[in-house]
Design a protein around this motif. Structure first.
Motif, PDB file in Angstrom:
ATOM      1  N   ARG A  66       0.833  -1.205   0.000  1.00 58.55           N
ATOM      2  CA  ARG A  66       0.000   0.000   0.000  1.00 58.55           C
ATOM      3  C   ARG A  66       0.868   1.256   0.000  1.00 58.55           C
ATOM      4  O   ARG A  66       0.472   2.281  -0.555  1.00 58.55           O
ATOM      5  CB  ARG A  66      -0.930  -0.004   1.216  1.00 58.55           C
ATOM      6  CG  ARG A  66      -2.008   1.061   1.138  1.00 58.55           C
ATOM      7  CD  ARG A  66      -3.168   0.764   2.048  1.00 58.55           C
ATOM      8  NE  ARG A  66      -4.240   1.727   1.872  1.00 58.55           N
ATOM      9  CZ  ARG A  66      -5.387   1.692   2.534  1.00 58.55           C
ATOM     10  NH1 ARG A  66      -5.614   0.720   3.395  1.00 58.55           N
ATOM     11  NH2 ARG A  66      -6.317   2.610   2.323  1.00 58.55           N
ATOM     12  N   GLU A  69       1.603   2.126  -3.498  1.00 55.46           N
ATOM     13  CA  GLU A  69       0.449   2.766  -4.147  1.00 55.46           C
ATOM     14  C   GLU A  69       0.345   4.229  -3.751  1.00 55.46           C
ATOM     15  O   GLU A  69       0.096   5.101  -4.593  1.00 55.46           O
ATOM     16  CB  GLU A  69      -0.834   2.022  -3.773  1.00 55.46           C
ATOM     17  CG  GLU A  69      -0.912   0.603  -4.310  1.00 55.46           C
ATOM     18  CD  GLU A  69      -2.136  -0.139  -3.796  1.00 55.46           C
ATOM     19  OE1 GLU A  69      -2.943   0.498  -3.082  1.00 55.46           O
ATOM     20  OE2 GLU A  69      -2.277  -1.334  -4.085  1.00 55.46           O
ATOM     21  N   ASP A  72       3.265   6.266  -5.367  1.00 48.04           N
ATOM     22  CA  ASP A  72       3.036   6.463  -6.807  1.00 48.04           C
ATOM     23  C   ASP A  72       1.923   7.475  -7.028  1.00 48.04           C
ATOM     24  O   ASP A  72       2.015   8.334  -7.920  1.00 48.04           O
ATOM     25  CB  ASP A  72       2.689   5.137  -7.473  1.00 48.04           C
ATOM     26  CG  ASP A  72       3.863   4.170  -7.508  1.00 48.04           C
ATOM     27  OD1 ASP A  72       4.999   4.616  -7.281  1.00 48.04           O
ATOM     28  OD2 ASP A  72       3.631   2.961  -7.734  1.00 48.04           O
ATOM     29  N   GLU A  84      -5.903   8.434   0.699  1.00 54.35           N
ATOM     30  CA  GLU A  84      -5.537   7.042   0.956  1.00 54.35           C
ATOM     31  C   GLU A  84      -4.956   6.871   2.352  1.00 54.35           C
ATOM     32  O   GLU A  84      -5.240   5.897   3.050  1.00 54.35           O
ATOM     33  CB  GLU A  84      -4.536   6.559  -0.094  1.00 54.35           C
ATOM     34  CG  GLU A  84      -5.143   6.298  -1.462  1.00 54.35           C
ATOM     35  CD  GLU A  84      -6.191   5.197  -1.410  1.00 54.35           C
ATOM     36  OE1 GLU A  84      -5.940   4.148  -0.786  1.00 54.35           O
ATOM     37  OE2 GLU A  84      -7.275   5.389  -1.995  1.00 54.35           O
TER      38      GLU A  84
END
Length: 372
Positions: A66, A69, A72, A84
């Motif tokens: 995660r 992610e 990025d 997030e």
């Protein structure tokens, strides 16, 4: 622009050389260049921002997959990356709260371990009583009632069945828990550690009963029920919850929701992808993530303890009330009704005045001191 050795980069980023080598292997933080002769990893100063973000997220306990992610995403949309992180932390806090409830129970259990009974209150405290009422109504739109509501001396329960055999599924789940209503748990003293285990076993039996009703048809997972129940022990209420039926506590004039909906929309709220206001009108607000179903995989129910005080009022209800009537209207009725029977009648009437689009079930219980 000069490159940094792995040692210098590790010092600047607060990541160890060992961690940097691991993150390179995982594709999370690749070096800018690898010396073809020595194999030394070299990093660009511009990589420090990503490396520091990785270090901070690791301190939060975020899994590496995660983190990749988020990193990025952060290079393209910082606001999305922030959402997030917010979603991850909301999930951590929810899981921590559940563990905190269990830790509190274990601390109390170990503190009062001798004699081999678990006093739900200190020995000097007077036992309390509950006064209760339950009501279930078909509503104004549905042809049949798939809800089940039950209130007894020790057990309060609401189940909202769904699917072709939703009504018998909900009734069967409550029937399994009603076995606890006949057991001697209302004296204020419960065998050490057995209360939560008894509830967990009862929920497992309820799940088996639902699977028996669903049978082996083409889609047994489409038959099932929610279940929200409270077992009274003399000074505590042990809560069992799965699905989107709810339990509320009215204390000192404030209404608190003490269950967490197991729905897709609620998970989106927890993750920061929806606001609570958006959730109320979302087209998938009733899509359940957890329930007792006819499928082979058993879902896990939330089980925890709540200390009760004289003057507390508890409400258990199906979403035929909570999804139709504004929370402030629920609080007003729960706070003003003179007794549980009047409260359940007025709550059901509220749901029907709002259109009665679904079955509606309510259980209300007052915690009182025993009369002389």
């Amino acid at each position: 622009m000069s490159l940094l050795t792995i040692g210098a980069f590790a010092k600047a980023s607060r990541l160890s050389p060992k961690a940097l080598r691991l993150y390179d292997e995982l594709g999370l933080l690749a070096p800018a260049r690898v010396d073809p002769v020595t194999g030394y990893r070299l990093y660009a100063p511009g990589q420090l921002e990503r490396a520091r973000l990785v270090a901070w997220l690791r301190r939060l306990g975020m899994p590496l997959a995660r983190i990749r992610e988020v990193c990025d995403l952060g290079e393209q949309d910082a606001a999305a990356a922030a959402r997030e992180v917010r979603a991850f932390w909301a999930r951590v806090e929810a899981e921590t709260a559940a563990r905190r409830d269990l830790a509190a129970f274990l601390i109390d259990h170990l503190t009062w371990k001798d004699p081999l009974v678990y006093p739900t209150v200190k020995p000097t405290a007077e036992p309390l009583e509950i006064r209760y009422a339950a009501l279930s109504d078909t509503g104004l739109v549905r042809e049949s009632n798939q809800d089940t509501a039950y209130a007894g001396p020790r057990l309060l329960a609401v189940a909202d069945g769904f699917g072709a055999a939703g009504a018998p599924a909900g009734a069967a789940a409550v029937r399994e828990l009603r076995r606890l209503d006949a057991e001697d748990v209302g004296t204020g003293v419960v065998p050490a550690g057995e209360l939560l285990n008894a509830l967990e076993e009862a929920v497992e039996q309820a799940g088996r009963a639902v699977r028996d009703i669903a049978g082996s048809g083409p889609a047994p997972h489409e038959v099932g029920t929610t279940l929200t129940a409270m077992l009274w022990t003399g000074s505590r209420l042990a809560l069992v919850h799965i699905g989107d039926s709810r339990a509320y506590l009215l204390r000192d004039g404030e209404l608190f929701q003490i269950t967490h909906d197991h729905t897709l929309v609620q998970s989106m709220v927890d993750e920061g992808r929806l606001s609570p206001e958006e959730a109320t009108s979302h087209p998938q607000r009733s899509l359940l993530l957890r329930a007792l179903t006819g499928g082979r995989d058993a879902a896990t129910a939330d089980i925890r303890l709540h200390d009760a005080r004289p003057g507390d009022r508890y409400l258990l209800c199906s979403d035929g009330l909570s999804a139709v009537v504004p929370t402030e209207d629920v609080r007003r009725v729960v706070g003003s009704a003179p007794d549980p029977e009047r409260a359940v009648r007025e709550l059901v009437a509220l749901a029907n005045r709002a259109g009665g689009p679904d079955n509606v079930s309510c259980v209300v219980a007052d915690v009182v001191e025993p009369e002389d």
